[in-house]
Structures are given as structure tokens and as C-alpha cells.
Design an enzyme around this catalytic site. Structure first.
Site, PDB file in Angstrom:
ATOM      1  N   GLU A 226       0.850  -1.189   0.000  1.00 19.99           N
ATOM      2  CA  GLU A 226       0.000   0.000   0.000  1.00 19.99           C
ATOM      3  C   GLU A 226       0.884   1.237   0.000  1.00 19.99           C
ATOM      4  O   GLU A 226       1.855   1.312   0.763  1.00 19.99           O
ATOM      5  CB  GLU A 226      -0.897   0.007   1.252  1.00 19.99           C
ATOM      6  CG  GLU A 226      -1.724   1.286   1.362  1.00 19.99           C
ATOM      7  CD  GLU A 226      -2.620   1.352   2.607  1.00 19.99           C
ATOM      8  OE1 GLU A 226      -2.519   0.478   3.482  1.00 19.99           O
ATOM      9  OE2 GLU A 226      -3.422   2.308   2.678  1.00 19.99           O
ATOM     10  N   ASN A 281      -4.820   4.669  -1.942  1.00 15.13           N
ATOM     11  CA  ASN A 281      -5.994   5.165  -1.218  1.00 15.13           C
ATOM     12  C   ASN A 281      -6.743   6.183  -2.065  1.00 15.13           C
ATOM     13  O   ASN A 281      -6.140   7.091  -2.629  1.00 15.13           O
ATOM     14  CB  ASN A 281      -5.558   5.827   0.089  1.00 15.13           C
ATOM     15  CG  ASN A 281      -5.057   4.807   1.091  1.00 15.13           C
ATOM     16  OD1 ASN A 281      -5.825   4.013   1.621  1.00 15.13           O
ATOM     17  ND2 ASN A 281      -3.744   4.799   1.296  1.00 15.13           N
ATOM     18  N   GLU A 400      -5.711  -5.435   8.748  1.00 13.36           N
ATOM     19  CA  GLU A 400      -4.715  -4.366   8.865  1.00 13.36           C
ATOM     20  C   GLU A 400      -4.287  -4.205  10.323  1.00 13.36           C
ATOM     21  O   GLU A 400      -5.069  -4.481  11.223  1.00 13.36           O
ATOM     22  CB  GLU A 400      -5.386  -3.080   8.389  1.00 13.36           C
ATOM     23  CG  GLU A 400      -4.510  -1.879   8.381  1.00 13.36           C
ATOM     24  CD  GLU A 400      -5.247  -0.732   7.720  1.00 13.36           C
ATOM     25  OE1 GLU A 400      -4.977  -0.471   6.549  1.00 13.36           O
ATOM     26  OE2 GLU A 400      -6.105  -0.123   8.371  1.00 13.36           O
TER      27      GLU A 400
HETATM   28  P1  C2E Z   1      -4.995   3.591   6.237  1.00 16.49           P
HETATM   29  O1  C2E Z   1      -5.276   3.562   4.787  1.00 16.49           O
HETATM   30  O2  C2E Z   1      -5.855   2.772   7.136  1.00 16.49           O
HETATM   31  O3  C2E Z   1      -3.462   3.206   6.361  1.00 16.49           O
HETATM   32  C1  C2E Z   1      -2.941   2.333   7.287  1.00 16.49           C
HETATM   33  C2  C2E Z   1      -2.299   3.092   8.419  1.00 16.49           C
HETATM   34  O4  C2E Z   1      -2.038   2.174   9.467  1.00 16.49           O
HETATM   35  C3  C2E Z   1      -0.956   3.681   8.020  1.00 16.49           C
HETATM   36  O5  C2E Z   1      -0.825   4.900   8.731  1.00 16.49           O
HETATM   37  C4  C2E Z   1       0.042   2.651   8.549  1.00 16.49           C
HETATM   38  O6  C2E Z   1       1.298   3.175   8.826  1.00 16.49           O
HETATM   39  C5  C2E Z   1      -0.656   2.190   9.807  1.00 16.49           C
HETATM   40  N1  C2E Z   1      -0.284   0.840  10.200  1.00 16.49           N
HETATM   41  C6  C2E Z   1       0.023  -0.177   9.391  1.00 16.49           C
HETATM   42  N2  C2E Z   1       0.287  -1.297  10.066  1.00 16.49           N
HETATM   43  C7  C2E Z   1       0.126  -0.987  11.371  1.00 16.49           C
HETATM   44  C8  C2E Z   1       0.266  -1.737  12.587  1.00 16.49           C
HETATM   45  O7  C2E Z   1       0.581  -2.944  12.616  1.00 16.49           O
HETATM   46  N3  C2E Z   1       0.015  -1.074  13.748  1.00 16.49           N
HETATM   47  C9  C2E Z   1      -0.325   0.245  13.775  1.00 16.49           C
HETATM   48  N4  C2E Z   1      -0.526   0.825  14.958  1.00 16.49           N
HETATM   49  N5  C2E Z   1      -0.468   0.985  12.642  1.00 16.49           N
HETATM   50  C10 C2E Z   1      -0.244   0.367  11.450  1.00 16.49           C
HETATM   51  P2  C2E Z   1      -0.542   6.249   7.952  1.00 16.49           P
HETATM   52  O8  C2E Z   1       0.440   6.001   6.885  1.00 16.49           O
HETATM   53  O9  C2E Z   1      -0.237   7.278   8.986  1.00 16.49           O
HETATM   54  O10 C2E Z   1      -1.874   6.601   7.247  1.00 16.49           O
HETATM   55  C11 C2E Z   1      -2.981   7.082   7.939  1.00 16.49           C
HETATM   56  C12 C2E Z   1      -4.159   7.245   7.022  1.00 16.49           C
HETATM   57  O11 C2E Z   1      -3.946   8.334   6.112  1.00 16.49           O
HETATM   58  C13 C2E Z   1      -4.366   6.044   6.092  1.00 16.49           C
HETATM   59  O12 C2E Z   1      -5.048   5.075   6.797  1.00 16.49           O
HETATM   60  C14 C2E Z   1      -5.137   6.651   4.951  1.00 16.49           C
HETATM   61  O13 C2E Z   1      -6.509   6.765   5.277  1.00 16.49           O
HETATM   62  C15 C2E Z   1      -4.551   8.037   4.850  1.00 16.49           C
HETATM   63  N6  C2E Z   1      -3.542   8.051   3.790  1.00 16.49           N
HETATM   64  C16 C2E Z   1      -2.238   7.709   3.867  1.00 16.49           C
HETATM   65  N7  C2E Z   1      -1.628   7.888   2.680  1.00 16.49           N
HETATM   66  C17 C2E Z   1      -2.581   8.309   1.828  1.00 16.49           C
HETATM   67  C18 C2E Z   1      -2.586   8.647   0.451  1.00 16.49           C
HETATM   68  O14 C2E Z   1      -1.593   8.570  -0.256  1.00 16.49           O
HETATM   69  N8  C2E Z   1      -3.788   9.041  -0.092  1.00 16.49           N
HETATM   70  C19 C2E Z   1      -4.910   9.112   0.653  1.00 16.49           C
HETATM   71  N9  C2E Z   1      -6.037   9.484   0.065  1.00 16.49           N
HETATM   72  N10 C2E Z   1      -4.936   8.810   1.944  1.00 16.49           N
HETATM   73  C20 C2E Z   1      -3.794   8.406   2.533  1.00 16.49           C
HETATM   74 CA    CA Z   2      -5.649   2.340   3.191  1.00 15.09          CA
HETATM   75 CA    CA Z   3      -7.235   1.189   6.837  1.00 13.47          CA
END
Ligand code: C2E
Ligand code: CA
Ligand code: CA
Length: 439
Positions: A226, A281, A400
């Protein structure tokens, strides 16, 4: 809920919110300071105390159960904010009683960054809270006291000074964010500067994409990754994805940001070993724009990425406004070979109509659903129910936030297809991702 006191042997939690308690916070701060002292150094600690103004009035007006619900919501927001901004670093979120929350980070961080984080957190907490009961929407007014403890200032002194500063912010200065050393802050100036900077940041290539592997449960093979965005801000340091999108929404630049991220991710993923899938995403705002499908298909073509290897994760932070037109857009994209997954399934509200109307291939279970499956019978029961429904609808399931081998064993046993989580890998650079799939 995950323990908010990281690396603490004896976990002491606040019963209501699951956050660390005062005792746990004290122990963690002492540990950081002792570790540093043993090496003849000073621990680079930053602390902030968030207080909810007039929280007693909420209890009085709406009753204690609404008050408790609001505190739990605030605790979760602070926890998620910290997970996004500090990721694997050493940090701590505790409830110090009533409507007071402590956030401390064990990292060398600039004064500007700490203040920016406080302003962003205050915004996140001030966001209206809905669904607590029939009383509609609740708004809380957080204030934050900030400090960087001097050498020798132990937890008791830190708590005292932050408490006094919070009181001063309320009574004397009428400020939302105040430093305990009285350092002047222009309210909101940081946020305004950062907002103004976003478009330039796209040109300066400050938005980085990291990739988190997705793994097949049957044979442990990496099937793809992802794409997740990060902003490497020249002064403030790394800004996490959630805040990045908050800024983009506030400044009405979501479409530009999404396009920028998709272009970079597709271009990089075009060089991946054959068959590796890319998940991107897609926000409801993207889907709502009239030409999204056509423009996106063109973009994928221009980047020379095979659409058969592309998955779109529909993030469901807000309700999709127009389900029927979103479904049409998704059908067009699917006709070009892309697959569609419903993201964050089981977080917040669950809209089962989505499952009926949207042309989905998979659902992605939110990490809050995975957290408790090893310890809580009810969490496991919910997982089983959702698995049965997904299978009946012919949907694949990806879990996830899988952090432990126990969680992995359970989701495999219950019939999940794929997983993503810190147990296998944290988000990594494009080069690192290529290394682990080729090596
Ligand atoms: P999401 O799509 O649910 O992304 C997964 C988030 O969970 C990611 O945080 C990732 O680092 C985190 N994560 C993954 N595995 C684990 C784990 O085992 N434990 C814990 N505690 N966390 C884990 P991130 O990268 O901070 O992203 C947060 C949200 O921001 C994403 O949730 C998504 O909704 C949004 N996002 C991130 N990148 C993009 C992007 O390029 N475009 C869009 N539209 N939204 C994005
Ligand atoms: Ca996602
Ligand atoms: Ca998610």
C-alpha cells in the site's frame, strides 16, 4: 486497546480510556531520564498537557455517560494522532485525571515542530463529536500547555509546571496553546504557514511515498504494497498522512495532492517485479469529482502501470455522498482491470449499504478490529460474523494492523486472505520494498 505506554514493563492503564495512568506516565518519564543519565546525557523529552475547558459542564449538561464517551473519543484521537506522527518512536499518552491528557515524546524535536503538533492536535480534538447519544453534536474546547523539561526536572515538576501553564492559558492569556517558559506564540501562525506551503511542497518534491507490504496468509508471500504519503517538511520534520490530508482538505487541495501521490506511486511501482500489486488510497472527494475515472485511467496508462495489478482502497472517513454515482465510477475503473477494497472496515460507523451497492472485491479490516481479537471474546465474535458475511458476498478479506503472531494465527484460522501490519513490516522506501521482494 493497545497500551499507550510504550516499552513499559508494568503496564498501568487508566480504566476508562485504556491510556496510561499518572503512575505509568511518571515511570516512563523517569525511565527515559535515567537511561539518558546513565550515558551522561540529557533525555530529549518534549511534553504537552491537553485540558478540556469546562469539562464539568459537559457532565452536568449531558450526564456522565456522555461525558465518559467524550473522554474515550478524545483519548482515541490523541492516540491515533500520536501513532501517525511518531510511528515507531518512543512516546507516551496518558490521562492525568478528569479532562487532562499528557502527551510526551522522547525525541529531539524543534520548538517549531512541537508547537505545530500541539496546534494540529488541538484542531483534531476540537472536531465535533457525534453519536454519543441523541443529544446530537458535542464540541470541546481544548487548550494545550507545552514544555521542554530542563535537565533535572523530573515528572512531578513537569506535571506541576504544565498544570500551571494550562491554568494560565485559560485565565490570563485566553490562549489555546502556551509554552511554560512564557515563550510567545502567535496563535495559529504555524498552521497558517504550513497550509500556505502545501502546494509549493508538491513542486519541491517534499511529499514522499512509503510502501507497506501486504502478505498472503496461506504462504507468507508478499503480494504487493500500500502506498502511504508522508510530508518531509523542511522545518517541522515529518508530517504524517492523516495530518497531511487534514491540511489538504482545509486548503481545498485534496485533488491535487491525491493526483501527485498517485503519479509518484504508479511511476515507482511500474518498476516493481512482475505481479506485485499496488494499493492506492482513494478519498470520497476523489470519487465525487466528475471526471475521476477517465483521468485516473489515463494516469495509470501514462505511468505504464498494469491496471490488473492495481487496487483502490476506498477510505471511508466520511460517508460517500452519492453512492450510486460512486458505484458507477468504480465500475468503470473495474472494467479496466482494477480491484476495489473498502478500507477501515469496522472503524466508527459501519455502513452495510456500501456492501450492497458498491462493486467491491475486498474489505480491509480496520486495525481497531484486530487489536482485541486475542484477548476479547466479543472482538473475536465480531470478526467471525464479518468473515461469514464477507464469504457469503464473495469478498476477499485483508486484515490491517497485525502486530503479534497471535493475531496472525487467529486471522489465518478465521479465514482471512491477506494481512498488513508491523508484525511483518512497517512502511518503507521504494528501494527497500524492491529489495525485500527481490531478495
Ligand atoms: P490507512 O489507509 O488505514 O493506512 C494504514 C495506516 O495504518 C498507516 O498509517 C500505517 O502506517 C498504519 N499501520 C500499518 N500497520 C500498522 C500496525 O501494525 N500497527 C499500527 N498501529 N499501525 C499500522 P498512515 O500512513 O499514517 O496513514 C494514515 C491514514 O492516512 C491512512 O489510513 C489513509 O486513510 C490516509 N492516507 C495515507 N496515505 C494516503 C494517500 O496517499 N492518499 C490518501 N487518500 N490517503 C492516505
Ligand atoms: Ca488504506
Ligand atoms: Ca485502513
Amino acid at each position: 486497546m493497545r497500551s499507550a505506554a510504550r516499552n513499559l514493563e508494568t503496564v498501568m492503564n487508566d480504566e476508562l480510556t485504556g491510556l496510561a495512568s499518572v503512575e505509568a506516565a511518571r515511570a516512563t518519564l523517569e525511565k527515559w531520564q535515567m537511561q539518558a543519565a546513565e550515558q551522561g546525557k540529557t533525555a530529549p523529552v518534549h511534553a504537552m498537557l491537553l485540558g478540556l475547558g469546562r469539562f464539568d459542564a459537559v457532565n452536568l449538561a449531558y450526564g456522565e455517560s456522555v461525558g465518559d464517551g467524550a473522554l474515550v473519543t478524545v483519548a482515541q484521537r490523541i492516540l491515533h494522532f500520536s501513532e501517525d506522527e511518531f510511528e515507531q518512536g518512543d512516546w507516551l499518552v496518558a490521562r492525568l485525571g478528569g479532562g487532562k491528557f499528557l502527551l510526551a515524546a522522547h525525541e529531539a524535536c524543534s520548538r517549531e515542530r512541537w508547537q505545530w503538533l500541539a496546534e494540529a492536535l488541538a484542531d483534531a480534538v476540537a472536531h465535533p463529536i457525534t453519536g454519543l447519544d441523541s443529544s446530537g453534536t458535542l464540541r470541546l474546547w481544548p487548550r494545550i500547555a507545552l514544555m521542554r523539561p530542563a535537565p533535572g526536572e523530573g515528572p512531578a515538576l513537569i506535571f506541576d509546571r504544565l498544570g500551571e501553564t494550562l491554568e494560565e492559558a485559560r485565565t490570563k492569556h485566553g490562549k489555546r496553546v502556551l509554552w511554560s517558559d512564557g515563550g510567545l506564540t502567535v496563535p495559529g501562525r504555524r498552521s497558517a504557514l504550513v497550509d500556505a506551503d502545501l502546494l509549493a511542497a508538491l513542486d519541491r518534491q517534499e511529499i514522499e511515498i512509503v510502501y507497506q507490504p501486504q502478505v498472503s496468509l496461506s504462504d507468507d508471500a508478499i503480494i504487493g504494497a500500500e502506498a502511504l504519503a508522508r510530508w518531509q517538511h523542511p522545518e517541522l520534520g515529518r508530517i504524517g498522512a492523516s495530518q497531511l490530508f487534514v491540511i489538504a482538505e482545509r486548503t481545498d487541495h485534496v485533488a491535487q495532492l491525491s493526483r501527485h501521490i498517485a503519479t509518484r506511486a504508479l511511476t515507482q511501482a511500474a518498476t516493481w517485479p512482475v505481479g506485485q500489486r499496488l494499493s492506492i488510497n482513494v478519498t470520497p472527494a476523489d470519487l465525487a469529482s466528475a471526471n475521476f475515472a477517465d483521468e485516473f485511467i489515463k494516469l495509470v496508462e501514462n505511468c505504464a502501470f498494469d491496471p490488473e495489478n492495481l487496487s483502490l482502497e476506498i477510505t471511508e472517513h466520511a460517508l460517500l455522498d452519492n453512492l450510486e454515482s460512486s458505484a458507477k465510477t468504480l465500475l468503470t475503473l473495474k472494467a479496466h482491470g482494477m480491484r476495489v477494497a473498502l478500507d477501515d472496515f469496522g472503524a466508527g460507523f459501519c455502513n452495510f449499504r456500501y456492501l450492497k451497492i458498491l462493486p467491491l472485491d475486498a474489505i480491509k479490516l480496520d486495525r481497531t478490529m484486530i487489536d482485541g481479537i486475542g484477548s476479547d471474546e466479543r472482538d473475536l465474535a465480531v470478526l467471525r460474523g464479518i468473515m461469514a458475511m464477507a464469504k457469503a458476498l464473495g469478498l476477499r478479506v485483508i486484515a490491517e494492523g497485525v502486530e503479534t503472531s497471535e493475531q496472525r494465527a487467529i486471522i489465518e484460522r478465521e479465514g482471512c486472505d491477506y494481512y498488513q501490519g508491523f508484525l511483518r513490516a512497517t512502511p518503507m522506501s521504494n528501494a527497500e520494498f524492491i529489495d525485500i521482494v527481490t531478495g
